[in-house]
Scaffold this motif. Structure first.
Motif, PDB file in Angstrom:
ATOM      1  N   LEU A   1      49.672  75.102  84.890  1.00 37.76           N
ATOM      2  CA  LEU A   1      48.450  74.308  84.801  1.00 37.76           C
ATOM      3  C   LEU A   1      47.262  75.260  84.717  1.00 37.76           C
ATOM      4  O   LEU A   1      46.983  76.016  85.648  1.00 37.76           O
ATOM      5  N   ILE A   2      46.567  75.232  83.588  1.00 40.97           N
ATOM      6  CA  ILE A   2      45.386  76.070  83.363  1.00 40.97           C
ATOM      7  C   ILE A   2      44.160  75.208  83.572  1.00 40.97           C
ATOM      8  O   ILE A   2      44.076  74.097  83.037  1.00 40.97           O
ATOM      9  N   GLU A   3      43.211  75.708  84.338  1.00 43.93           N
ATOM     10  CA  GLU A   3      42.016  74.943  84.696  1.00 43.93           C
ATOM     11  C   GLU A   3      40.757  75.704  84.285  1.00 43.93           C
ATOM     12  O   GLU A   3      40.628  76.891  84.539  1.00 43.93           O
ATOM     13  N   TYR A   4      39.825  74.989  83.644  1.00 41.53           N
ATOM     14  CA  TYR A   4      38.475  75.489  83.377  1.00 41.53           C
ATOM     15  C   TYR A   4      37.535  74.606  84.187  1.00 41.53           C
ATOM     16  O   TYR A   4      37.541  73.385  84.019  1.00 41.53           O
ATOM     17  N   LYS A   5      36.725  75.200  85.036  1.00 42.15           N
ATOM     18  CA  LYS A   5      35.825  74.413  85.860  1.00 42.15           C
ATOM     19  C   LYS A   5      34.638  75.276  86.296  1.00 42.15           C
ATOM     20  O   LYS A   5      34.781  76.466  86.511  1.00 42.15           O
ATOM     21  N   LYS A   6      33.481  74.639  86.450  1.00 43.35           N
ATOM     22  CA  LYS A   6      32.295  75.344  86.925  1.00 43.35           C
ATOM     23  C   LYS A   6      32.493  75.740  88.377  1.00 43.35           C
ATOM     24  O   LYS A   6      33.031  74.982  89.182  1.00 43.35           O
ATOM     25  N   TRP A   7      32.068  76.951  88.700  1.00 36.55           N
ATOM     26  CA  TRP A   7      32.182  77.479  90.059  1.00 36.55           C
ATOM     27  C   TRP A   7      30.938  78.326  90.303  1.00 36.55           C
ATOM     28  O   TRP A   7      30.788  79.384  89.705  1.00 36.55           O
ATOM     29  N   GLY A   8      30.004  77.815  91.098  1.00 35.66           N
ATOM     30  CA  GLY A   8      28.729  78.515  91.280  1.00 35.66           C
ATOM     31  C   GLY A   8      27.993  78.578  89.952  1.00 35.66           C
ATOM     32  O   GLY A   8      27.850  77.561  89.271  1.00 35.66           O
ATOM     33  N   GLU A   9      27.554  79.761  89.574  1.00 37.48           N
ATOM     34  CA  GLU A   9      26.895  79.957  88.267  1.00 37.48           C
ATOM     35  C   GLU A   9      27.869  80.500  87.222  1.00 37.48           C
ATOM     36  O   GLU A   9      27.469  81.217  86.302  1.00 37.48           O
ATOM     37  N   TYR A  10      29.135  80.153  87.366  1.00 34.48           N
ATOM     38  CA  TYR A  10      30.167  80.643  86.459  1.00 34.48           C
ATOM     39  C   TYR A  10      31.020  79.489  85.955  1.00 34.48           C
ATOM     40  O   TYR A  10      31.116  78.446  86.589  1.00 34.48           O
ATOM     41  N   LEU A  11      31.691  79.717  84.828  1.00 30.78           N
ATOM     42  CA  LEU A  11      32.782  78.865  84.399  1.00 30.78           C
ATOM     43  C   LEU A  11      34.029  79.688  84.684  1.00 30.78           C
ATOM     44  O   LEU A  11      34.151  80.825  84.215  1.00 30.78           O
ATOM     45  N   ARG A  12      34.908  79.132  85.480  1.00 33.32           N
ATOM     46  CA  ARG A  12      36.068  79.880  85.964  1.00 33.32           C
ATOM     47  C   ARG A  12      37.349  79.330  85.361  1.00 33.32           C
ATOM     48  O   ARG A  12      37.501  78.127  85.167  1.00 33.32           O
TER      49      ARG A  12
END
Length: 103
Positions: free
Chosen positions: A38-49
């Motif tokens: 499972l690959i996840e792209y999600k905003k984390w703080g001021e980043y896209l992780r």
């Protein structure tokens, strides 16, 4: 965002989205099932992780104010705004059937 950073992100996202077995969009997150992972792209703080199987910490975009993902006919649209007020979006077409909890 720097143009090279955005283009690198778009290239990686296109590759993974087109190769995945299943696409799940939750509005603030993009999840792709690929080869049992499972690959996840999600905003984390001021980043896209980017994370794989809930592990890892790959920062794929920085200076991100907001990020959103939307299911569109035969694909996904990704919206990103940076902390300087610039907006970016990309439409990625895919043959994969997607699911969304926004419907």
């Amino acid at each position: 965002l720097q143009e090279m950073e955005w283009q690198g992100f778009v290239s990686q996202a296109k590759k993974e989205i087109r190769m995945c077995d299943e696409l799940i969009i939750t509005g603030d997150g993009l999840f792709m099932k690929m080869n049992g992972h499972l690959i996840e792209y999600k905003k984390w703080g001021e980043y896209l992780r980017r994370r794989v199987d809930g592990k890892g910490h790959e920062l794929i975009l920085q200076q991100v104010k907001s990020a959103a993902f939307e299911t569109v006919l035969q694909g996904v649209r990704i919206y990103v705004s940076d902390i300087y007020g610039q907006s970016y979006s990309v439409l990625i077409r895919t043959p994969v059937k997607g699911n969304s909890d926004d419907t």
